[in-house]
Design an enzyme around this catalytic site. Structure first.
Site, short mmCIF file in Angstrom:
data_model
loop_
_atom_site.label_atom_id
_atom_site.label_comp_id
_atom_site.label_asym_id
_atom_site.label_seq_id
_atom_site.Cartn_x
_atom_site.Cartn_y
_atom_site.Cartn_z
N VAL A 87 0.80 -1.23 0.00
CA VAL A 87 0.00 0.00 0.00
C VAL A 87 0.84 1.28 0.00
CG1 VAL A 87 -2.13 -0.93 0.97
CG2 VAL A 87 -0.31 -0.18 2.51
N ASP A 178 -20.82 1.49 9.32
CA ASP A 178 -21.18 1.12 10.68
C ASP A 178 -22.10 -0.08 10.49
OD1 ASP A 178 -22.67 0.74 13.06
OD2 ASP A 178 -22.05 2.73 13.71
N HIS A 179 -21.59 -1.27 10.74
CA HIS A 179 -22.35 -2.45 10.28
C HIS A 179 -23.69 -2.58 11.01
CE1 HIS A 179 -20.58 -4.56 13.76
NE2 HIS A 179 -21.56 -5.43 13.62
N HIS A 241 -21.81 2.43 17.06
CA HIS A 241 -23.06 1.67 17.02
C HIS A 241 -24.14 2.22 17.96
CE1 HIS A 241 -20.40 -0.85 14.85
NE2 HIS A 241 -19.95 -1.56 15.85
C1 BG6 Z 1 -17.62 -4.37 16.14
C2 BG6 Z 1 -16.68 -4.27 17.29
O1 BG6 Z 1 -17.80 -3.13 15.54
O2 BG6 Z 1 -18.87 -4.86 16.61
C3 BG6 Z 1 -16.52 -5.60 17.99
O3 BG6 Z 1 -15.41 -3.82 16.85
C4 BG6 Z 1 -17.84 -6.18 18.36
O4 BG6 Z 1 -15.69 -5.48 19.13
C5 BG6 Z 1 -18.80 -6.15 17.18
O5 BG6 Z 1 -17.64 -7.51 18.79
C6 BG6 Z 1 -20.20 -6.55 17.60
O6 BG6 Z 1 -20.97 -6.71 16.46
P1 BG6 Z 1 -22.31 -7.56 16.48
O7 BG6 Z 1 -22.89 -7.35 15.14
O8 BG6 Z 1 -21.93 -8.97 16.76
O9 BG6 Z 1 -23.13 -6.99 17.61
#
Ligand code: BG6
Length: 490
Positions: A87, A178-179, A241
């Site tokens: 990179v 932000d998943h 989150h």
């Molecule tokens: C991530 C964090 O963004 O979300 C992790 O970095 C965490 O530490 C995870 O375990 C939790 O995601 P979910 O979807 O399992 O609640």
């Protein structure tokens, strides 16, 4: 639904855990559902020395456990290519450009380029710069970039990173992941609020007593001790989150479903987070770190004994906080948030507690009257329920709280795979609704930085909760002080 999306997807960090567990299965699912027809090519860019054949084998093995319909795997693999990438080395981007152009011709891709940075955040800035300098961002189709978290470590570093990326991409080309925003039930918050007449009139401080958000995990830090030591639960979970959930729950009705309209309203919430004094931060925010304990009948070690963790670490693995929103709709309504690792149960849940009837005819003592609740189950169960009061079927005229549940059809797949699939699809369509705007990030960092500053003045007394429990006692006390308790007792 739109089909025939055409794109060249380049994933930096292609041999990493995130890519194998979430990104490739998600892209495969989109492929399998026919969204691309044949017009997609994926370049896996990574530091390892691999041939495309070896890479395809690894991807094939990795995605097996994460997909339901494997019948198109072989044809998917034909769209996958490996490129060893340094990179920092500009020559490496020149060869990436050549490969990109070759694949665009071969697959007829219209010059649409999507870059996914699934790698250490230290490299985000340099990759964005090199993409531009090498001409990779100079294309006749769209150019978009997906950035994984963490986006900065505080406001200052986030600003620096943002400026670096903005030198190569416009705000509407930047997709900050932000998943949680890809989770079905989080996406359902807006639908529930704005798609029903029964909630919105009550959605304010006249009728809501408090809102509780829990994101509890049974997992520890696994192999991420190095990263987690510099992050902790506050930055790892609350900054992104949990505050995102707060903003969706608290925002005003947007003018439309347009991503600008929605994100503008979310920004307003984050801007209105009550600026609390250091003394209130100490009172309203609890931090914890797990000690050894038992989870699912198995002994687990203390955070301080995890790999790559300082044996005297003061990093928090648990946060509970009382957040207030300083605007007309929410003044006086506490939002309690809580997140922790190595807790008794995996549970992401939102509870909206409504105020009780000022005078309920059916109770001698009005306090016995159960509160109405709207409970949104995000994970592992997906659904929502409304708790209302009704008559018990006996002669005593007694009342009972009744739950009206809705459970989403069972879906055994890992939720996060679905979340990533939703989000990658959104990026391909150019829809930024479920991605964090820079202004959201800016205000959330401003809020988090203050807490972090106050915490840095005092050594915490860690570890202060056993693995497999609900966190430190102070987390319960936070609500007890206000005459409340956590509805989700995990
Ligand atoms: C991530 C964090 O963004 O979300 C992790 O970095 C965490 O530490 C995870 O375990 C939790 O995601 P979910 O979807 O399992 O609640």
């Amino acid at each position: 639904m739109k089909k025939n999306i055409s794109a060249l997807i380049t994933i930096f960090g292609a041999t990493g855990d995130l890519s194998y567990r979430k990104l490739f299965p998600s892209i495969y699912n989109l492929f399998q559902k026919g969204y691309f027809a044949e017009s997609v090519a994926i370049i896996g860019a990574g530091i390892d020395q691999l041939t495309t054949e070896e890479f395809r084998k690894q991807v094939k093995a990795a995605i097996q456990n994460h997909i339901d319909n494997p019948e198109k795997v072989e044809s998917f693999l034909k769209h996958l290519f490996y490129k060893q990438q340094d990179v920092n080395d500009t020559a490496s981007y020149e060869s990436l450009l050549q490969l990109s152009q070759k694949l665009e011709d071969q697959f007829n891709l219209e010059g649409n380029r999507l870059f996914y940075l699934a790698m250490s955040p230290n490299f985000f800035g340099i990759v964005a710069k090199n993409l531009k300098d090498s001409g990779l961002t100079n294309t006749k189709g769209f150019k978009r970039i997906i950035i994984e978290k963490p986006f900065g470590d505080n406001l200052k570093s986030a600003e620096k990173l943002n400026n670096q990326i903005r030198n190569s991409f416009e705000e509407d080309e930047i997709f900050r992941i932000d998943h949680y925003l890809g989770k079905e039930m989080i996406q359902n918050i807006e639908r529930l609020r704005f798609g029903n007449t029964i909630f919105e009139p009550l959605w304010n401080n006249k009728y809501i007593s408090n809102i509780q958000i829990t994101s509890a995990e049974t997992l520890g830090v696994e192999d991420r001790g190095g990263y987690y030591e510099s992050s902790g639960a506050l930055k790892d979970m609350v900054q992104n989150h949990l505050l995102q959930m707060v903003s969706l729950l608290a925002m005003e009705t947007p003018n439309s479903r347009n991503s600008n309209d929605i994100r503008r309203e979310k920004v307003q919430v984050l801007k209105a987070l009550k600026n609390v004094k250091p003394i209130e931060i100490k009172r309203n925010f609890v931090r914890g770190q797990y000690d050894k304990g038992i989870i699912n009948n198995e002994p687990v070690q203390a955070y301080r004994s995890e790999p790559n963790v300082d044996p005297n670490s003061t990093t928090e693995t648990f946060v509970a906080g009382k957040i207030e929103i300083d605007n007309v709709r929410w003044a006086g309504v506490p939002f309690y948030v809580r997140t922790g690792k190595r807790m008794s149960k995996k549970s992401i849940q939102i509870v909206i507690e409504f105020k009780k009837n000022p005078r309920n005819l059916y109770y001698e003592n009005n306090e016995d009257n159960a509160a109405n609740l709207l409970v949104i189950d995000v994970q592992p169960n997906e659904g929502f329920s409304l708790c209302v009061n009704g008559k018990k079927s006996d002669q005593n005229n007694e009342m009972q709280s009744v739950k009206l549940p809705y459970t989403m059809p069972i879906n055994d797949k890992m939720n996060t795979v679905d979340a990533y699939e939703n989000l990658i699809f959104d990026v391909l369509l150019g829809d930024q609704t479920n991605f964090t705007h820079w202004d959201e990030l800016m205000y959330s960092w401003l809020f988090i930085d203050e807490i972090e500053k106050v915490w840095s003045y005092e050594q915490p007394n860690f570890p202060n909760y056993k693995a497999g429990t609900n966190g430190p006692e102070e987390s319960d006390e936070l609500l007890e002080r206000d005459g409340l308790s956590w509805w989700n007792n995990l």
